[in-house]
Scaffold this motif. Structure first.
Motif, PDB file in Angstrom:
ATOM      1  N   GLY A  19      -6.615  -2.895  -4.376  1.00  0.00           N
ATOM      2  CA  GLY A  19      -5.734  -2.178  -3.462  1.00  0.00           C
ATOM      3  C   GLY A  19      -4.475  -1.955  -4.323  1.00  0.00           C
ATOM      4  O   GLY A  19      -3.669  -1.122  -4.031  1.00  0.00           O
ATOM      5  N   GLY A  23       0.633  -1.105   0.148  1.00  0.00           N
ATOM      6  CA  GLY A  23       0.165   0.106   0.043  1.00  0.00           C
ATOM      7  C   GLY A  23       0.897   1.423  -0.111  1.00  0.00           C
ATOM      8  O   GLY A  23       1.960   1.105  -0.092  1.00  0.00           O
ATOM      9  N   ASP A  77      -6.508  -2.342   5.310  1.00  0.00           N
ATOM     10  CA  ASP A  77      -7.459  -3.561   5.754  1.00  0.00           C
ATOM     11  C   ASP A  77      -6.858  -3.964   7.126  1.00  0.00           C
ATOM     12  O   ASP A  77      -7.268  -4.245   7.986  1.00  0.00           O
ATOM     13  CB  ASP A  77      -7.454  -4.599   4.767  1.00  0.00           C
ATOM     14  N   GLU A  89     -10.553  -4.298   0.550  1.00  0.00           N
ATOM     15  CA  GLU A  89      -9.896  -4.362  -0.751  1.00  0.00           C
ATOM     16  C   GLU A  89      -9.678  -5.656  -1.503  1.00  0.00           C
ATOM     17  O   GLU A  89      -9.254  -6.711  -0.565  1.00  0.00           O
ATOM     18  CB  GLU A  89      -8.760  -3.519  -0.932  1.00  0.00           C
ATOM     19  N   THR A 139      -2.447   1.453  -4.865  1.00  0.00           N
ATOM     20  CA  THR A 139      -1.191   1.727  -4.332  1.00  0.00           C
ATOM     21  C   THR A 139      -0.100   2.401  -5.509  1.00  0.00           C
ATOM     22  O   THR A 139       0.459   3.378  -5.499  1.00  0.00           O
ATOM     23  CB  THR A 139      -0.331   0.343  -4.268  1.00  0.00           C
ATOM     24  N   TYR A 187      -3.816  -5.432   2.123  1.00  0.00           N
ATOM     25  CA  TYR A 187      -3.707  -4.089   1.838  1.00  0.00           C
ATOM     26  C   TYR A 187      -3.661  -3.569   3.146  1.00  0.00           C
ATOM     27  O   TYR A 187      -4.287  -3.599   3.892  1.00  0.00           O
ATOM     28  CB  TYR A 187      -5.165  -3.690   1.084  1.00  0.00           C
TER      29      TYR A 187
END
Length: 354
Positions: free
Chosen positions: A318, A191, A230, A313, A322, A227
């Motif tokens: 995700g 991420g 999360d 995600e 990113t 992610y």
């Protein structure tokens, strides 16, 4: 309501900090030693919050940790500070043992002394939450079931061995001394704000520069990808609703071979940054890492069934977020690459104190 969070200038710790400041009314005491990968620019908007108090300190410094506990009187500690890069652990294992094992031992001792003196109901409500990794479980074959909380430990690198040691200490402090601990073991995070030595940010930044995208071995080593936002949400949920003494696995439901990750990144970059496309032409296979674990996979059904958590995600959504973040934040990237982020302490902390 005060939380103490260690490792807040790191990748996962900074995400936890930003979420807590943005989504709660907690006062956050953040601790980081600001070693090479500790980047206070990753605090983001949390750096400006009056509810964020940064302590530049080493978790191995017992008198300093005692003073911080006594000064701020936290209701819980989220312990994320760790040396965490496998390649670096292979070349310098002593620092990993010192930080991850001795540092955790120091925090446990300080927290235990602090907890024992707390009056009720603060004593019953206190938590020591330790954040660990799936790498402590070793390597899986393609047909093996995913790691569960009861999977036997079999660490294969100095990094994972040091994290396994810290996990065992946390378990022992709960069962021997009664310290109300919580523990999580997570899969590979990715991420925004990720230090560019790790696979996904390294590939993104190399691709943007037209440099080779180095893939270890045959590229078929498999990881479960989570992610980071999360993961932070899961940690907050475990802190508030987890059962003391229990361990919870946190996974992304996204097993991917390394070469598949790189190919997906190239496709996203071809779309969002077409200069230099096709980026897959930059993929280069290099000599494999010593002792490279073949596959990790996390079964997080306990966390889902008991606390109701699932990742929000998918890997694709995700990963797209990113890539977009790195494209939109070249100043952060430049600061990390140049080392300018290291001057943050002098500019924003020491002179302010003076």
């Amino acid at each position: 309501m005060t939380l103490l969070v260690t490792g807040t200038a790191g990748f996962i710790g900074s995400c936890v900090l930003r979420q807590l400041i943005a989504e709660t009314q907690e006062t956050i005491i953040s601790i980081d030693a600001l070693t090479y990968a500790g980047n206070p620019l990753s605090f983001g908007d949390a750096a400006k919050s009056p509810r964020h108090h940064f302590e530049h300190a080493d978790i191995r410094d017992e008198p300093r940790m005692q003073a911080i506990f006594e000064r701020y009187q936290p209701r819980a500690i989220l312990h994320l500070a760790a040396e965490s890069h496998v390649d670096r652990s292979i070349h310098g294992p002593a620092e990993f043992v010192s930080t991850n094992v001795i540092g955790t031992l120091t925090l446990l001792q300080v927290a235990l002394d602090y907890w024992r003196k707390l009056p009720e109901p603060r004593k019953s409500a206190f938590r020591f939450q330790h954040i660990s990794t799936d790498e402590v479980f070793g390597s899986l074959s393609p047909s093996d079931p995913a790691f569960e909380e009861t999977t036997a430990y079999a660490p294969n690198s100095p990094y994972s061995a040091s994290k396994a040691g810290s996990d065992h200490l946390v378990r022992a402090w709960h069962h021997t001394y009664g310290l109300p601990t919580l523990m999580t073991n997570c899969s590979n995070n990715y991420g925004p704000y990720h230090f560019p030595e790790k696979l996904i940010p390294l590939m993104i930044l190399n691709a943007l520069d037209g440099k080779p995208l180095p893939v270890y071995g045959d590229g078929l080593n498999v990881r479960d990808w989570l992610y980071v936002e999360d993961h932070a949400r899961a940690l907050r949920l475990v802190l508030e609703r987890g059962t003391p003494g229990e361990t919870y696995n946190v996974g992304g439901a996204a097993e991917r071979a390394n070469i598949e990750v790189v190919n997906t990144l190239c496709s996203i970059l071809d779309e969002l940054h077409p200069q230099g496309a096709p980026h897959e032409r930059l993929i280069t296979y290099v000599k494999d890492r010593p002792g490279h674990d073949r596959r990790y996979a996390i079964n997080f059904s306990k966390l889902e069934s008991e606390l109701g958590w699932r990742p929000q995600e998918s890997f694709e959504t995700g990963l797209r977020k990113t890539v977009r973040w790195y494209l939109d934040n070249p100043d952060w990237v430049a600061s990390v690459r140049s080392g300018d982020y290291r001057h943050w302490l002098e500019k924003n902390y020491e002179k302010r104190d003076a």
